[in-house]
Design an enzyme around this catalytic site. Structure first.
Site, PDB file in Angstrom:
ATOM      1  N   GLU A 133       0.863  -1.177   0.000  1.00  0.00           N
ATOM      2  CA  GLU A 133       0.000   0.000   0.000  1.00  0.00           C
ATOM      3  C   GLU A 133       0.905   1.234   0.000  1.00  0.00           C
ATOM      4  O   GLU A 133       1.733   1.399   0.896  1.00  0.00           O
ATOM      5  CB  GLU A 133      -0.908  -0.016   1.235  1.00  0.00           C
ATOM      6  CG  GLU A 133      -2.050   0.968   1.211  1.00  0.00           C
ATOM      7  CD  GLU A 133      -3.003   0.758   2.387  1.00  0.00           C
ATOM      8  OE1 GLU A 133      -4.216   0.619   2.155  1.00  0.00           O
ATOM      9  OE2 GLU A 133      -2.524   0.711   3.544  1.00  0.00           O
TER      10      GLU A 133
ATOM     11  N   GLU B 102       3.602  -9.507   3.790  1.00  0.00           N
ATOM     12  CA  GLU B 102       4.782  -9.252   4.613  1.00  0.00           C
ATOM     13  C   GLU B 102       4.501  -8.193   5.670  1.00  0.00           C
ATOM     14  O   GLU B 102       3.571  -7.400   5.554  1.00  0.00           O
ATOM     15  CB  GLU B 102       5.956  -8.820   3.730  1.00  0.00           C
ATOM     16  CG  GLU B 102       6.335  -9.850   2.662  1.00  0.00           C
ATOM     17  CD  GLU B 102       7.544  -9.448   1.843  1.00  0.00           C
ATOM     18  OE1 GLU B 102       8.429  -8.746   2.391  1.00  0.00           O
ATOM     19  OE2 GLU B 102       7.608  -9.818   0.651  1.00  0.00           O
TER      20      GLU B 102
ATOM     21  N   THR C 295      15.489 -16.008   0.579  1.00  0.00           N
ATOM     22  CA  THR C 295      16.867 -16.138   1.065  1.00  0.00           C
ATOM     23  C   THR C 295      17.803 -15.212   0.290  1.00  0.00           C
ATOM     24  O   THR C 295      18.708 -15.660  -0.418  1.00  0.00           O
ATOM     25  CB  THR C 295      17.316 -17.606   0.966  1.00  0.00           C
ATOM     26  OG1 THR C 295      16.869 -18.162  -0.286  1.00  0.00           O
ATOM     27  CG2 THR C 295      16.760 -18.431   2.094  1.00  0.00           C
TER      28      THR C 295
END
Length: 426
Positions: A173, A216, A280
């Site tokens: 956002e 996330e 990773t």
């Protein structure tokens, strides 16, 4: 294929003679930015079938054969030697290619506004070596609808190369991952249902067959809500015949503190989705101190922890296709410049500096000075990506996922073609 590290005084002509191949073949395969000015320490992929080994002091036919999965009788026969023949230092022995492993490969493609011709070219270059292609991203909105994303140019590339389109949904956002947006999406059932409806309609419109959630910086309090949401999404999209996958922050233990990690429950998510992409990379990142982007030790630590929580067949290792050029000394708030492996090599050639290699991180770097300022570039080359491929095969992972297409790294695709049967889904 073989990886050769350029030594002082070498040219494409002398290297080609060493491997019985033309200089042009080496230059073309590696898309060399510096064919007439090789850099000491530069890694070259030699495009031959199999490889050559040059006998070192103390070597025996038995030792060489054993290291390469052969009997000494087989190695002798391949090279037209007597099994008991003494070896002279410097002799060139041919080693046949090892059997290929099967693996899946994904790459994200992030258009900014219009899809650039460069991004399309990099996508076309990569597509033969991909299982999935992931345009990044459809941003979920607070009302459960989705932002628009330019997908159309990627569809024919995927179709022509039998690549499965991956639909990436994020809680981005205003350019950042939003925990408040995540809270709404994961806890408001009406918004959540509208989001799943929006995903279904869009997936059918473009032909997406994997639904990929990259949520996330979620609130730690939303850990259970996130796994419940993924379970709900999996139940719904499995009925459409679609896969469901998720991106995970790189953890090394279940209770790892920090906002990036706490809502990502490896065990629970691993039980729900078809596979995960573990991010990773970005130990060395644009806004942080200079270091290798994906050092092999921390990468291994994350993956070995993941294997305690889910099967290897569900794990895709994340891998960067870029490096960063830092100005030194590092100043907090400064930003390193993203750079391709090709550009890093060109800078080394232009500056007349060698390419060095950190054996601990398994990553190349370049130190140079420009306009009175010191720089260091950490990037990727054939050696560093080979170290990741070796780890992938050792741990028997599902495959590898690249962030992101756009910067050229031809050696990566050469090594995939040499060592893997890329899985293409029916």
């Amino acid at each position: 294929m073989q990886i050769h590290i350029v030594q002082p005084g070498e040219t494409l002509f002398t290297i080609g003679a060493r491997y019985s191949i033309t200089p042009q073949q080496i230059a073309t395969a590696n898309q060399l930015p510096n064919p007439d000015r090789l850099v000491v320490g530069q890694a070259l992929v030699i495009p031959i079938t199999g490889s050559y080994y040059f006998v070192q002091p103390g070597d025996s036919l038995y030792q060489i054969a054993r290291r390469n999965g052969l009997t000494y009788q087989e190695l002798a026969a391949i090279n037209g030697l007597s099994p008991d023949q003494p070896l002279a230092v410097g002799w060139r022995l041919y080693l046949p290619p090892a059997p290929k492993a099967s693996a899946e490969f994904n790459a994200y493609a992030e258009p900014f506004g219009a899809v650039s011709e460069n991004l399309l070219n990099r996508t076309r270059e990569a597509a033969p070596y991909l299982t999935y292609l992931a345009p990044f991203s459809f941003q979920a909105k607070r009302d459960g609808t989705l932002s628009e994303l330019i997908v159309e140019p990627f569809v024919p590339i995927a179709e022509q190369n039998r690549v499965t389109l991956m639909m990436v949904i994020t809680n981005l956002e205003e350019g950042a991952f939003s925990d408040e947006l995540g809270r709404i999406l994961l806890n408001d059932q009406a918004v959540q249902d509208r989001l799943l409806d929006s995903i279904t309609a869009t997936a059918k419109q473009y032909g997406f067959r994997d639904i990929h959630f990259d949520f996330e910086y979620l609130r730690p309090a939303d850990e259970e809500a996130y796994t419940a949401f993924l379970r709900k999404a999996k139940d719904r999209f499995s009925k459409e015949g679609w896969l469901v996958s998720a991106a995970l922050a790189p953890k090394t233990r279940a209770d790892q503190p920090g906002k990036w990690y706490e809502a990502h429950n490896y065990k629970a998510i691993g039980e729900i989705v078809d596979f995960v992409v573990i991010m990773t990379y970005e130990w060395g990142y644009s806004g942080g101190p200079a270091q290798a982007v994906s050092p092999i030790g921390p990468v291994r630590d994350v993956l070995e922890y993941a294997l305690t929580e889910m099967p290897a067949s569900k794990i895709m290792m994340g891998q960067n296709l870029y490096g960063y050029d830092w100005t030194l000394p590092f100043v907090q708030g400064s930003q390193a410049r993203a750079i391709s492996p090709q550009e890093a090599i060109a800078i080394a050639a232009r500056q007349g500096v060698p390419i060095q290699y950190d054996e601990t991180a398994q990553a190349p770097f370049i130190e140079y000075t420009a306009e009175g300022k010191d720089h260091i570039i950490w990037f990727e080359d054939a050696r560093s990506i080979q170290a990741k491929f070796d780890l992938l095969k050792e741990l028997r992972l599902r495959g590898m996922s690249y962030w992101k297409l756009g910067l050229s790294f031809p050696q990566n695709w050469l090594l995939i073609s040499d060592q893997f049967n890329v899985v293409k889904l029916p």
